[in-house]
Motif scaffolding. Sequence first.
Motif, PDB file in Angstrom:
ATOM      1  N   UNK A  85       0.844  -1.196   0.000  1.00  4.64           N
ATOM      2  CA  UNK A  85       0.000   0.000   0.000  1.00  4.64           C
ATOM      3  C   UNK A  85       0.880   1.247   0.000  1.00  4.64           C
ATOM      4  N   UNK A  86       0.211   2.397   0.094  1.00  2.00           N
ATOM      5  CA  UNK A  86       0.975   3.643   0.157  1.00  2.00           C
ATOM      6  C   UNK A  86       1.568   3.818   1.558  1.00  2.00           C
ATOM      7  N   UNK A  87       2.513   4.726   1.679  1.00  2.15           N
ATOM      8  CA  UNK A  87       3.163   4.934   2.976  1.00  2.15           C
ATOM      9  C   UNK A  87       2.257   5.726   3.913  1.00  2.15           C
ATOM     10  N   UNK A  88       2.516   5.548   5.195  1.00  6.09           N
ATOM     11  CA  UNK A  88       1.781   6.336   6.188  1.00  6.09           C
ATOM     12  C   UNK A  88       1.977   7.825   5.983  1.00  6.09           C
ATOM     13  N   UNK A  89       3.181   8.225   5.601  1.00  2.41           N
ATOM     14  CA  UNK A  89       3.461   9.661   5.414  1.00  2.41           C
ATOM     15  C   UNK A  89       2.567  10.255   4.330  1.00  2.41           C
ATOM     16  N   UNK A  90       2.373   9.516   3.268  1.00  3.70           N
ATOM     17  CA  UNK A  90       1.554  10.034   2.160  1.00  3.70           C
ATOM     18  C   UNK A  90       0.076  10.041   2.542  1.00  3.70           C
ATOM     19  N   UNK A  91      -0.363   8.972   3.167  1.00  6.59           N
ATOM     20  CA  UNK A  91      -1.771   8.926   3.588  1.00  6.59           C
ATOM     21  C   UNK A  91      -2.061  10.041   4.595  1.00  6.59           C
ATOM     22  N   UNK A  92      -1.110  10.262   5.493  1.00  8.83           N
ATOM     23  CA  UNK A  92      -1.251  11.326   6.489  1.00  8.83           C
ATOM     24  C   UNK A  92      -1.430  12.689   5.819  1.00  8.83           C
ATOM     25  N   UNK A  93      -0.622  12.948   4.806  1.00 10.30           N
ATOM     26  CA  UNK A  93      -0.712  14.235   4.095  1.00 10.30           C
ATOM     27  C   UNK A  93      -2.074  14.377   3.406  1.00 10.30           C
ATOM     28  N   UNK A  94      -2.534  13.288   2.807  1.00 12.38           N
ATOM     29  CA  UNK A  94      -3.838  13.345   2.128  1.00 12.38           C
ATOM     30  C   UNK A  94      -4.944  13.580   3.156  1.00 12.38           C
ATOM     31  N   UNK A  95      -4.828  12.931   4.292  1.00 10.20           N
ATOM     32  CA  UNK A  95      -5.856  13.122   5.334  1.00 10.20           C
ATOM     33  C   UNK A  95      -5.925  14.591   5.765  1.00 10.20           C
TER      34      UNK A  95
END
Length: 187
Positions: A85-95
Amino acid sequence: MENKAPLNILGISGSLRKGSYNTSLLQAAAELLPPGMALDTFDLSLLPIFNADNEKPFPAAVEEFRIQVGKADALLIACPEYNSSLTGALKNAIDWASRSPQSPLNRKPVAIMGASTGNFGTVRAQLHLRQILTHVGALTVPKPEVLIARAEKAFDGDGNLVDEAARGFLRDLLIALAGWTRRVLPA
Ligand SMILES: Cc1cc2nc3c(=O)[nH]c(=O)nc-3n(C[C@H](O)[C@H](O)[C@H](O)COP(=O)(O)O)c2cc1C
């Protein structure tokens, strides 16, 4: 009439590590940009972990990120793959960027690409990312897919993208992003 103003692209790497192949991929994109496009980047390590208790007001780095996403004509996301899946850092930014008022991701043109050391070149991460971007209202370029497998062979020791086929796909993606963005931008 076609909008021919220069396109300002915000590049985002989903990896925080020094020597990241995905950050290097953004650098390769900067070198291969077609005329009429400019690329800035935002460092996701500046963002805190999302906490819905800290939205009013947003932390300063989050506010700045949302402003930069909003100002950009389009985003170019380099998406690493962690555990399919995508990284936590990227998901965090999208959130952070997805939150109201006025999510800057809504109707934002986005191109995605990725490099991994595995055999599948981030395809699973990119599929998840596409799904998330659709949910937040972003408009993701459908093709070409830039999936760089065995990244240690595609990049040299200095982080230069040396795989000619990958460079070609990346060039084509940037051209597609320009065309897609000009179609989507308000006249
Ligand atoms: C926690 C973790 C999980 C990973 N999972 C995958 C994976 O599912 N698929 C894959 O191709 N590579 C996986 N990798 C390897 C990454 O592709 C590799 O570390 C790559 O260099 C990460 O991108 P970066 O160079 O931009 O940091 C994983 C790496 C880490 C640290």
